[in-house]
Write a protein that holds these residues in place. Sequence first.
Motif, PDB file in Angstrom:
ATOM      1  N   ASP A 165       0.839  -1.185   0.000  1.00 36.03           N
ATOM      2  CA  ASP A 165       0.000   0.000   0.000  1.00 36.03           C
ATOM      3  C   ASP A 165       0.879   1.241   0.000  1.00 36.03           C
ATOM      4  O   ASP A 165       1.544   1.556   0.988  1.00 36.03           O
ATOM      5  CB  ASP A 165      -0.914  -0.010   1.230  1.00 36.03           C
ATOM      6  CG  ASP A 165      -2.022   1.041   1.131  1.00 36.03           C
ATOM      7  OD1 ASP A 165      -1.912   1.937   0.282  1.00 36.03           O
ATOM      8  OD2 ASP A 165      -2.987   0.952   1.919  1.00 36.03           O
ATOM      9  N   ARG A 167      -0.257   4.332  -0.386  1.00 38.03           N
ATOM     10  CA  ARG A 167      -1.020   5.524  -0.019  1.00 38.03           C
ATOM     11  C   ARG A 167      -0.300   6.299   1.079  1.00 38.03           C
ATOM     12  O   ARG A 167       0.192   5.735   2.047  1.00 38.03           O
ATOM     13  CB  ARG A 167      -2.416   5.121   0.463  1.00 38.03           C
ATOM     14  CG  ARG A 167      -3.289   6.277   0.948  1.00 38.03           C
ATOM     15  CD  ARG A 167      -4.698   5.803   1.261  1.00 38.03           C
ATOM     16  NE  ARG A 167      -4.699   4.828   2.335  1.00 38.03           N
ATOM     17  CZ  ARG A 167      -4.799   5.135   3.634  1.00 38.03           C
ATOM     18  NH1 ARG A 167      -4.873   6.402   4.021  1.00 38.03           N
ATOM     19  NH2 ARG A 167      -4.821   4.168   4.540  1.00 38.03           N
ATOM     20  N   VAL A 170      -0.565   5.728   5.258  1.00 35.85           N
ATOM     21  CA  VAL A 170      -1.115   4.422   5.621  1.00 35.85           C
ATOM     22  C   VAL A 170      -0.488   3.948   6.929  1.00 35.85           C
ATOM     23  O   VAL A 170       0.723   4.087   7.132  1.00 35.85           O
ATOM     24  CB  VAL A 170      -0.880   3.403   4.485  1.00 35.85           C
ATOM     25  CG1 VAL A 170       0.609   3.126   4.277  1.00 35.85           C
ATOM     26  CG2 VAL A 170      -1.618   2.112   4.757  1.00 35.85           C
ATOM     27  N   GLU A 174      -0.599  -1.698   8.544  1.00 31.67           N
ATOM     28  CA  GLU A 174      -1.381  -2.050   7.365  1.00 31.67           C
ATOM     29  C   GLU A 174      -0.617  -1.737   6.084  1.00 31.67           C
ATOM     30  O   GLU A 174      -1.207  -1.512   5.029  1.00 31.67           O
ATOM     31  CB  GLU A 174      -2.719  -1.311   7.380  1.00 31.67           C
ATOM     32  CG  GLU A 174      -3.593  -1.666   8.567  1.00 31.67           C
ATOM     33  CD  GLU A 174      -4.925  -0.941   8.552  1.00 31.67           C
ATOM     34  OE1 GLU A 174      -5.210  -0.255   7.537  1.00 31.67           O
ATOM     35  OE2 GLU A 174      -5.671  -1.044   9.540  1.00 31.67           O
ATOM     36  N   ARG A 175       0.697  -1.755   6.183  1.00 31.08           N
ATOM     37  CA  ARG A 175       1.540  -1.415   5.024  1.00 31.08           C
ATOM     38  C   ARG A 175       1.302  -2.378   3.864  1.00 31.08           C
ATOM     39  O   ARG A 175       1.361  -1.988   2.699  1.00 31.08           O
ATOM     40  CB  ARG A 175       2.999  -1.442   5.459  1.00 31.08           C
ATOM     41  CG  ARG A 175       3.992  -1.025   4.396  1.00 31.08           C
ATOM     42  CD  ARG A 175       5.361  -0.774   5.013  1.00 31.08           C
ATOM     43  NE  ARG A 175       6.380  -0.620   3.998  1.00 31.08           N
ATOM     44  CZ  ARG A 175       7.232  -1.569   3.629  1.00 31.08           C
ATOM     45  NH1 ARG A 175       7.212  -2.742   4.239  1.00 31.08           N
ATOM     46  NH2 ARG A 175       8.123  -1.351   2.688  1.00 31.08           N
ATOM     47  N   LYS A 177      -1.483  -5.101   2.210  1.00 27.84           N
ATOM     48  CA  LYS A 177      -2.883  -5.511   2.211  1.00 27.84           C
ATOM     49  C   LYS A 177      -3.055  -6.659   1.228  1.00 27.84           C
ATOM     50  O   LYS A 177      -2.221  -6.859   0.333  1.00 27.84           O
ATOM     51  CB  LYS A 177      -3.794  -4.344   1.845  1.00 27.84           C
ATOM     52  CG  LYS A 177      -3.866  -3.251   2.908  1.00 27.84           C
ATOM     53  CD  LYS A 177      -4.814  -2.135   2.494  1.00 27.84           C
ATOM     54  CE  LYS A 177      -5.032  -1.144   3.638  1.00 27.84           C
ATOM     55  NZ  LYS A 177      -3.796  -0.413   3.969  1.00 27.84           N
ATOM     56  N   TRP A 226      -3.343   0.670  -4.648  1.00 25.02           N
ATOM     57  CA  TRP A 226      -3.600   2.087  -4.450  1.00 25.02           C
ATOM     58  C   TRP A 226      -3.207   2.808  -5.717  1.00 25.02           C
ATOM     59  O   TRP A 226      -2.070   2.710  -6.193  1.00 25.02           O
ATOM     60  CB  TRP A 226      -2.818   2.636  -3.266  1.00 25.02           C
ATOM     61  CG  TRP A 226      -2.894   4.144  -3.165  1.00 25.02           C
ATOM     62  CD1 TRP A 226      -1.930   5.046  -3.517  1.00 25.02           C
ATOM     63  CD2 TRP A 226      -4.016   4.916  -2.720  1.00 25.02           C
ATOM     64  NE1 TRP A 226      -2.381   6.329  -3.309  1.00 25.02           N
ATOM     65  CE2 TRP A 226      -3.657   6.280  -2.819  1.00 25.02           C
ATOM     66  CE3 TRP A 226      -5.290   4.586  -2.243  1.00 25.02           C
ATOM     67  CZ2 TRP A 226      -4.519   7.312  -2.450  1.00 25.02           C
ATOM     68  CZ3 TRP A 226      -6.144   5.625  -1.887  1.00 25.02           C
ATOM     69  CH2 TRP A 226      -5.753   6.964  -1.987  1.00 25.02           C
ATOM     70  N   TYR A 233      -8.329   3.289  -3.918  1.00 18.80           N
ATOM     71  CA  TYR A 233      -8.012   1.891  -4.174  1.00 18.80           C
ATOM     72  C   TYR A 233      -8.844   1.403  -5.364  1.00 18.80           C
ATOM     73  O   TYR A 233      -9.999   1.798  -5.543  1.00 18.80           O
ATOM     74  CB  TYR A 233      -8.321   1.031  -2.951  1.00 18.80           C
ATOM     75  CG  TYR A 233      -7.468   1.354  -1.750  1.00 18.80           C
ATOM     76  CD1 TYR A 233      -6.158   0.881  -1.651  1.00 18.80           C
ATOM     77  CD2 TYR A 233      -7.974   2.128  -0.708  1.00 18.80           C
ATOM     78  CE1 TYR A 233      -5.372   1.175  -0.542  1.00 18.80           C
ATOM     79  CE2 TYR A 233      -7.198   2.423   0.401  1.00 18.80           C
ATOM     80  CZ  TYR A 233      -5.896   1.950   0.486  1.00 18.80           C
ATOM     81  OH  TYR A 233      -5.124   2.258   1.575  1.00 18.80           O
ATOM     82  N   PHE A 255     -10.516   0.818   1.438  1.00 19.85           N
ATOM     83  CA  PHE A 255     -10.267  -0.615   1.302  1.00 19.85           C
ATOM     84  C   PHE A 255     -11.353  -1.459   1.979  1.00 19.85           C
ATOM     85  O   PHE A 255     -11.281  -2.680   1.976  1.00 19.85           O
ATOM     86  CB  PHE A 255      -8.887  -1.008   1.851  1.00 19.85           C
ATOM     87  CG  PHE A 255      -8.274  -2.217   1.167  1.00 19.85           C
ATOM     88  CD1 PHE A 255      -7.714  -2.085  -0.090  1.00 19.85           C
ATOM     89  CD2 PHE A 255      -8.259  -3.455   1.760  1.00 19.85           C
ATOM     90  CE1 PHE A 255      -7.153  -3.179  -0.741  1.00 19.85           C
ATOM     91  CE2 PHE A 255      -7.700  -4.565   1.121  1.00 19.85           C
ATOM     92  CZ  PHE A 255      -7.153  -4.423  -0.134  1.00 19.85           C
TER      93      PHE A 255
END
Length: 508
Positions: A165, A167, A170, A174-175, A177, A226, A233, A255
């Motif tokens: 990810d 974004r 973030v 949750e790096r 997903k 992303w 997303y 997400f």
Amino acid sequence: MSLNSLSRRRWMQSAGASAVIAATGSMPRRTFAADPLPNVHEIGSRRELFVDEALIETRDDVDLVMHRPRDEGQVLAFDKPWEGGFSAYATVIRDGDRLRLYYRGLGVAGQDGNRAETTCYAESTDGIEWTKPNLGLFEVQGTRENNVVLADAAPVTHNFCPMLDTREGVPAEERFKALGGTVKSGLIAWVSADGTRWRKLREQPVIPSDQVAYPHFFDSQNLAFWSQAEQQYVCYFRVFQDKIRRIARAVSDDFVQWSAPVLMGYRHRGGEAPIEHLYTNQTHPYFRAPHLYVSIAARFMPGRQVLTDEQAQAIHVNPRYFKDTSDAILMTSRPGSDVYDRTFLSSFVRPGIGAHNWVSRTNYPALNVVQTGPTEMSMYLNQDYAQPTAHLRRYSMRLDGFASAQADYHGGELVTKPLAFSGSQLALNFATSAAGGIRVEIQDASGTPIPGFTLAESREQIGNEIQRVVSWKSGPDVSPLAGRPVRLRFVMKDADLYAFQFRDGFTR
């Protein structure tokens, strides 16, 4: 075009992650429809590839030509007891100076989403030599000495598909997903801080089955990323429409909540493209031009049997898996679009020589193209499916080298639609013969050559380079034209033009 190990090692040591993901310029937030100036394409400092007709006004004796990747050989065998002939749905992720590989481990055919399916992991620093670390996270077939990152998580391990990810902001935990699941479960989201230890984002599916209005869906690799261009997303997943394997698209800001899916269409140079079974879509932003979505999809030809029973027995393929054939095709799409451009209908990667390449569900591309050298990028294919020799294979290309605008010895020219750019120099990714060359003229929006940038004042570009700055008699500076509607006229002989980019700071 393969690099020797010394130059590759020097590139890895000197460049690091910053050179792997090249600067791609800025992109306005969610601007997909009308440009600020009528009929002018605002390209800013984006790198533009010749994979479709999006920026081309006219072509005279110049063809758009697809370039097939070069087979570089096997890089990873699916030879562990928890892997096997039904290992599939691979994903390759560039994470700094490391490449991460995820794939389904499965040795015996079974129902989609069965408990025997696991998610396996390997890593590499150069994309050529891969290792399977003993992670000790799950006991599989009586041992924790394995490379399994997810087990006992059916049905998501049928098609578990991770992403990095990118974004901004973030959370660290949750790096990474991932999505996985079948029609029975819906698509379930997972997250990870390190890419190896995963947890559910929530118990409920983020794309429930009752949100998809198709008779069958999710039974393949379903991916998300992303989008820098869209600032949201994007998910592309498999559906059936009129009994043909198709692709749908949905978007999300978080997400978790996803839009209603939209069926993707196909066009071929202004008209409709044939609708074929596409088993996986592998759509992803091209890392050197993230406003361009590249899809190296698995084309499936059900019932197109090549092998005899005797040939199938000789390669020990599962008897249920040699009645069909498959290959890889190339498509592209743009942010916000519900259409793929199938500029090239021919196969991008043809099945190789030998019976083992002509079975069901082999030649399936892994998700993502990644840089593996200073002038090289690579893609990977699952091969020898349902056979004891199942493995992952690497194919290489020059950077930006999916396709080119090509003129032969007799010459030709290409003129773009009106563009507005930012930057002070124009650089080309191109190749010519010793007798060939490329000259560039910059015109105003009406097609009138601009003094100082006419064809007569252009210096001919001869050679083979990823990044060559164009110059005229007055020099390379094009900043006086920045922001103005202009056209580019490329006059070519025995040459390939892969990409162009306006930006600051280039050196020859």
